[in-house]
Scaffold this active site. Structure first.
Site, mmCIF file in Angstrom:
data_model
loop_
_atom_site.group_PDB
_atom_site.id
_atom_site.type_symbol
_atom_site.label_atom_id
_atom_site.label_comp_id
_atom_site.label_asym_id
_atom_site.label_seq_id
_atom_site.Cartn_x
_atom_site.Cartn_y
_atom_site.Cartn_z
ATOM 1 N N LEU A 42 1.137 -2.540 1.799
ATOM 2 C CA LEU A 42 0.676 -2.682 0.418
ATOM 3 C C LEU A 42 -0.787 -2.252 0.264
ATOM 4 C CD1 LEU A 42 2.341 -6.119 -0.421
ATOM 5 C CD2 LEU A 42 3.275 -3.807 -0.703
ATOM 6 N N HIS A 43 -1.058 -1.542 -0.818
ATOM 7 C CA HIS A 43 -2.423 -1.098 -1.117
ATOM 8 C C HIS A 43 -2.733 -1.450 -2.568
ATOM 9 C CE1 HIS A 43 -0.325 2.167 -3.067
ATOM 10 N NE2 HIS A 43 0.220 2.553 -1.922
ATOM 11 N N HIS A 46 -0.045 -1.041 -5.192
ATOM 12 C CA HIS A 46 0.937 -2.133 -5.249
ATOM 13 C C HIS A 46 0.326 -3.364 -5.924
ATOM 14 C CE1 HIS A 46 2.459 0.072 -1.571
ATOM 15 N NE2 HIS A 46 3.558 -0.007 -2.298
ATOM 16 N N GLN A 70 16.833 5.795 2.522
ATOM 17 C CA GLN A 70 16.112 6.799 1.731
ATOM 18 C C GLN A 70 15.251 7.729 2.577
ATOM 19 O OE1 GLN A 70 14.050 3.520 -0.518
ATOM 20 N NE2 GLN A 70 12.342 4.937 -0.558
ATOM 21 N N ASP A 159 5.283 7.821 -8.283
ATOM 22 C CA ASP A 159 6.617 8.311 -7.928
ATOM 23 C C ASP A 159 7.372 8.559 -9.236
ATOM 24 O OD1 ASP A 159 6.614 8.057 -4.936
ATOM 25 O OD2 ASP A 159 6.085 6.014 -5.475
ATOM 26 N N GLN A 162 11.112 9.115 -9.096
ATOM 27 C CA GLN A 162 11.783 7.855 -8.751
ATOM 28 C C GLN A 162 11.896 6.965 -9.995
ATOM 29 O OE1 GLN A 162 11.061 5.394 -5.119
ATOM 30 N NE2 GLN A 162 9.722 4.186 -6.398
ATOM 31 N N VAL A 185 -2.914 4.607 -9.152
ATOM 32 C CA VAL A 185 -4.276 4.205 -8.766
ATOM 33 C C VAL A 185 -4.803 5.244 -7.773
ATOM 34 C CG1 VAL A 185 -5.688 2.384 -7.719
ATOM 35 C CG2 VAL A 185 -3.684 1.774 -9.091
ATOM 36 N N SER A 195 0.969 4.636 0.817
ATOM 37 C CA SER A 195 1.041 4.011 2.142
ATOM 38 C C SER A 195 0.932 5.077 3.224
ATOM 39 C CB SER A 195 2.355 3.249 2.292
ATOM 40 O OG SER A 195 2.455 2.279 1.273
ATOM 41 N N ARG A 196 1.296 6.317 2.895
ATOM 42 C CA ARG A 196 1.274 7.390 3.902
ATOM 43 C C ARG A 196 -0.132 7.955 4.105
ATOM 44 N NH1 ARG A 196 6.766 8.501 1.703
ATOM 45 N NH2 ARG A 196 8.181 8.188 3.465
HETATM 46 O O1 PAF Z 1 8.659 3.150 -3.985
HETATM 47 C C1 PAF Z 1 9.072 2.505 -2.992
HETATM 48 O O2 PAF Z 1 8.304 1.846 -2.277
HETATM 49 C C2 PAF Z 1 10.536 2.536 -2.633
HETATM 50 O O3 PAF Z 1 11.103 3.782 -2.924
HETATM 51 C C3 PAF Z 1 11.354 1.406 -3.306
HETATM 52 C C4 PAF Z 1 11.379 1.547 -4.817
HETATM 53 C C5 PAF Z 1 10.762 0.053 -2.924
HETATM 54 C C6 PAF Z 1 12.797 1.450 -2.804
HETATM 55 O O4 PAF Z 1 12.876 1.322 -1.427
#
Ligand code: PAF
Length: 297
Positions: A42-43, A46, A70, A159, A162, A185, A195-196
């Site tokens: 988490l950063h 998040h 995924q 994302d 997503q 952010v 996170s990467r």
């Molecule tokens: O964005 C993410 O961290 C992931 O794709 C999620 C939405 C938690 C699903 O694993």
């Protein structure tokens, strides 16, 4: 063990790991339940999701699960950062009530046969660069929605595809969850938090800044129309290809934010300029929302 309702202000969240523990905690919840699904590490991005959730929810649940479905076979599932103690400290600081941190066996007690298919929208842009990614992501999000039963769920606009896919799944499958997007952010120099980012060496990080620079260049060209936006952004990426270490762009597209189909020419309406590339072995994505046409000013 503390329960969600007996937890005092400033105390660490209740941590549940099994379906039974989650169901027991869920049954205590009164009022609006806000969910922030995460893969941990988490950063500040998040934490911004958690703060939005705290504003809207009487109870805030954060899920932490690195979802194998995924990740492609050559992707970073094994080395994806797992930082549970730091994650819990971040959740405590943001006043999160409950953390659901299932193991792989709890989340997938058997190999799933029936999964969510993301359809054509999941096969373009990021979906073309990462085949199967959106199917796996939607499958776990649907499972989290079923297990946690939130009223509202928060996802980062970083994302963007997503977020669009989750909105589409919720609409197409009549899932009774409100989905809210939260702005990206950034570090002071423009790098979008991810996170990467912790995989990047200082030199790679410098090269990675080309992604946000390209988006800014595109944004600045917006008055001249969609094609000028893409041209301006591409010029920045083209330069970064020759940097040391180089950027290896995966895509640069201007798309309709709801469908992720490409727009250009005299397009009028909302758009997302999305970019992705690899620096070293790290895949990074970023985007910026834009608007074209009469109401753009
Ligand atoms: O964005 C993410 O961290 C992931 O794709 C999620 C939405 C938690 C699903 O694993």
């Amino acid at each position: 063990m503390d329960t969600v309702s007996s937890r005092g202000t400033g105390e660490a969240p209740v941590v549940v790991r099994t379906r039974a523990e989650l169901a027991a905690a869920r049954s205590e919840v009164k009022g609006t339940l806000a969910l922030v699904p995460t893969m941990g590490a988490l950063h500040e991005g998040h934490r911004s999701l958690m703060r939005h959730a705290r504003e809207k929810g009487d109870t805030v649940v954060v899920s932490i699960f690195v979802n194998p479905l995924q990740f492609g076979p050559d992707e970073d599932f094994d080395r994806y950062p797992r930082t549970f103690d730091d994650d819990l400290a971040a959740c405590t600081a943001e006043g999160v009530d409950l953390v659901f941190a299932p193991s792989r066996e709890v989340m997938y007690p058997h190999e799933p046969q029936v999964t969510i298919r993301s359809g054509p929208m999941g096969e373009v842009v990021e979906g073309a660069a990462r085949p199967g990614h959106f199917d796996g992501m939607l499958t776990v999000v649907m499972k989290l929605f079923q297990l946690v039963r939130p009223d509202v769920a928060f996802f980062g606009q970083k994302d963007a595809q997503q977020l669009a896919m989750i909105r589409r799944m919720v609409a197409d499958l009549d899932v009774p969850v409100r989905v809210e997007g939260v702005p990206t952010v950034r570090e002071p120099d423009g790098l979008a938090l991810s996170s990467r980012n912790r995989y990047l060496s200082p030199e790679e990080r410098k090269t990675a800044l080309a992604l946000s620079r390209a988006l800014r260049a595109g944004e600045e060209a917006a008055e001249a129309g969609p094609d000028a936006v893409v041209r301006a952004a591409r010029a920045v990426l083209d330069e970064a290809v020759t940097a040391d270490p180089p950027l290896r762009p995966d895509y640069l597209v201007l798309v309709d934010p709801a469908t992720f189909t490409e727009v250009g020419g005299s397009y009028s309406g909302p758009a997302v300029l999305a970019v992705a590339g690899r620096v070293g072995t790290t895949h990074l994505i970023d985007n910026v929302p834009l608007r074209f046409g009469p109401s753009a000013a």
